[in-house]
Scaffold this active site. Structure first.
Site, PDB file in Angstrom:
ATOM      1  N   ASN A  50      -3.077   0.030  14.083  1.00 30.33           N
ATOM      2  CA  ASN A  50      -2.791   0.262  12.527  1.00 30.33           C
ATOM      3  C   ASN A  50      -1.890  -0.650  12.007  1.00 30.33           C
ATOM      4  OD1 ASN A  50      -3.176   2.373  10.582  1.00 30.33           O
ATOM      5  ND2 ASN A  50      -0.929   2.672  10.692  1.00 30.33           N
ATOM      6  N   GLN A  66       0.788  -1.224   0.142  1.00 29.99           N
ATOM      7  CA  GLN A  66       0.009   0.018   0.015  1.00 29.99           C
ATOM      8  C   GLN A  66       0.835   1.211   0.013  1.00 29.99           C
ATOM      9  OE1 GLN A  66      -0.418  -2.712   2.144  1.00 29.99           O
ATOM     10  NE2 GLN A  66      -2.592  -2.950   2.908  1.00 29.99           N
ATOM     11  N   ASP A 101      -6.675   2.312  12.468  1.00 28.19           N
ATOM     12  CA  ASP A 101      -7.995   1.710  12.007  1.00 28.19           C
ATOM     13  C   ASP A 101      -8.834   1.825  13.122  1.00 28.19           C
ATOM     14  OD1 ASP A 101      -7.522   0.121   9.392  1.00 28.19           O
ATOM     15  OD2 ASP A 101      -5.666   0.399  10.263  1.00 28.19           O
TER      16      ASP A 101
HETATM   17  C1  RUB Z   1      -4.613   0.728   6.078  1.00 28.79           C
HETATM   18  C2  RUB Z   1      -4.135   1.172   7.158  1.00 28.79           C
HETATM   19  C3  RUB Z   1      -4.523   2.591   7.387  1.00 28.79           C
HETATM   20  C4  RUB Z   1      -5.742   2.724   8.307  1.00 28.79           C
HETATM   21  C5  RUB Z   1      -6.217   4.425   8.304  1.00 28.79           C
HETATM   22  O1  RUB Z   1      -4.719  -0.868   6.190  1.00 28.79           O
HETATM   23  O2  RUB Z   1      -3.627   0.530   8.120  1.00 28.79           O
HETATM   24  O3  RUB Z   1      -3.198   3.241   8.047  1.00 28.79           O
HETATM   25  O4  RUB Z   1      -6.583   2.118   7.854  1.00 28.79           O
HETATM   26  O5  RUB Z   1      -6.656   4.835   6.857  1.00 28.79           O
HETATM   27  P1  RUB Z   1      -5.388  -1.711   5.021  1.00 28.79           P
HETATM   28  P2  RUB Z   1      -7.501   5.934   6.592  1.00 28.79           P
HETATM   29  O6  RUB Z   1      -4.535  -1.276   3.597  1.00 28.79           O
HETATM   30  O7  RUB Z   1      -4.971  -3.124   5.253  1.00 28.79           O
HETATM   31  O8  RUB Z   1      -6.721  -1.183   4.852  1.00 28.79           O
HETATM   32  O9  RUB Z   1      -6.916   7.147   7.069  1.00 28.79           O
HETATM   33  O10 RUB Z   1      -7.452   5.803   5.088  1.00 28.79           O
HETATM   34  O11 RUB Z   1      -8.743   5.774   7.436  1.00 28.79           O
END
Ligand code: RUB
Length: 267
Positions: A182, A134, A173
């Site tokens: 997270n 990611q 998260d």
């Molecule tokens: C994504 C991740 C992000 C949080 C916050 O993990 O850990 O740091 O979800 O994201 P994955 P946001 O790729 O496994 O979903 O700021 O977009 O809410």
């Protein structure tokens, strides 16, 4: 829209969430809301929550929708929260800063792009974030906004931190009473930051807060090693817990606070 079409669309969204085509807490919550609006019933909530079990914001949003909060009000909250977060992050960034981030967080990336657009001069270090990379999404979005980006393999963390990182911004998260959850790797980053006395800030919408226990999602092992030889145990946790003791502060739409102060506001 007939029921067959709505069921098909619902299934597609669930699949995209499971496969990380839709990723990050905010994007997942928004997609889940859309899916729920196609088939608004308890069973849909269960399926959606099962698709990514470490996402309290998805649960909070589905609960609000079930209680009758209109979709546009919920979506409006995300925009307003981001705007407020952007302003707080802007104040924290100094010219010439090297900001470190991990994975892809919409809250973090949008705030960094806002700061760049408003004239702050800084660069960003990002991990590639194995196994699903990611970090590439983060790097691409920041690069397109004109930011200087440097990518490191996850295991080069120590080297990255010896090159002048000034601040760490992590998404979240789940916001819990005693810390956050997270992307896996976040705790290692927090510990290394602590050792180097580099401040770690969580950048997250307050709707990620929950008083409930949040399970850590374990993902398929073929994400790590497809067709791995038998008799090797592979573990693929998607997330990990970071204790509040490692956090300098949290930036939500409520402003910049220390973590305990934030929790006091939320309980
Ligand atoms: C994504 C991740 C992000 C949080 C916050 O993990 O850990 O740091 O979800 O994201 P994955 P946001 O790729 O496994 O979903 O700021 O977009 O809410």
């Amino acid at each position: 829209m007939d029921l067959k079409w709505r069921k098909k669309k619902f299934g597609q969204i669930v699949n995209d969430i499971k496969k990380i085509k839709i990723q990050g807490a905010r994007n997942v919550a928004k997609a889940a809301l859309k899916a729920y609006s196609l088939l608004p019933k308890k069973e849909s909530q269960k399926i959606l929550l099962h698709s990514r079990p470490t996402e309290p914001m998805m649960k909070n949003v589905l609960d609000m929708a079930e209680k009758g909060m209109p979709e546009n009000k919920i979506l409006g909250h995300f925009i307003e929260a981001q705007n407020k977060i952007n302003k707080s992050v802007f104040k924290l960034i100094k010219n010439k800063d090297i900001i470190f981030t991990h994975c892809h967080s919409t809250n973090v990336v949008n705030a960094l792009i806002y700061a760049k657009k408003k004239g702050k001069k800084f660069e960003v270090y990002v991990t590639e974030t194995r196994p699903l990379f990611q970090g590439r999404k983060t790097a691409n979005e920041l690069r397109k906004a004109g930011l200087k980006v440097t990518m490191f393999v996850d295991s080069a963390l120590g080297i990255a931190f010896s090159l002048g990182v000034k601040k760490v911004f992590l998404g979240a998260d789940a916001l819990l009473k005693n810390g956050i959850i997270n992307k896996v790797g976040s705790n290692l980053i927090a510990e290394i930051s602590h050792a180097h006395k580099i401040p770690v800030y969580i950048v997250a919408d307050s709707w990620k807060f929950t008083k409930e226990n949040v399970p850590i999602e374990q993902r398929a092992i073929n994400e790590i090693w497809d067709k791995a030889p038998k008799n090797i145990t592979i573990k693929n946790p998607a997330f990990e817990f970071v204790n509040k003791k490692y956090l300098k502060g949290i930036i939500t739409e409520l402003g910049l606070m220390n973590y305990s102060g934030f929790v006091k506001r939320m309980v």
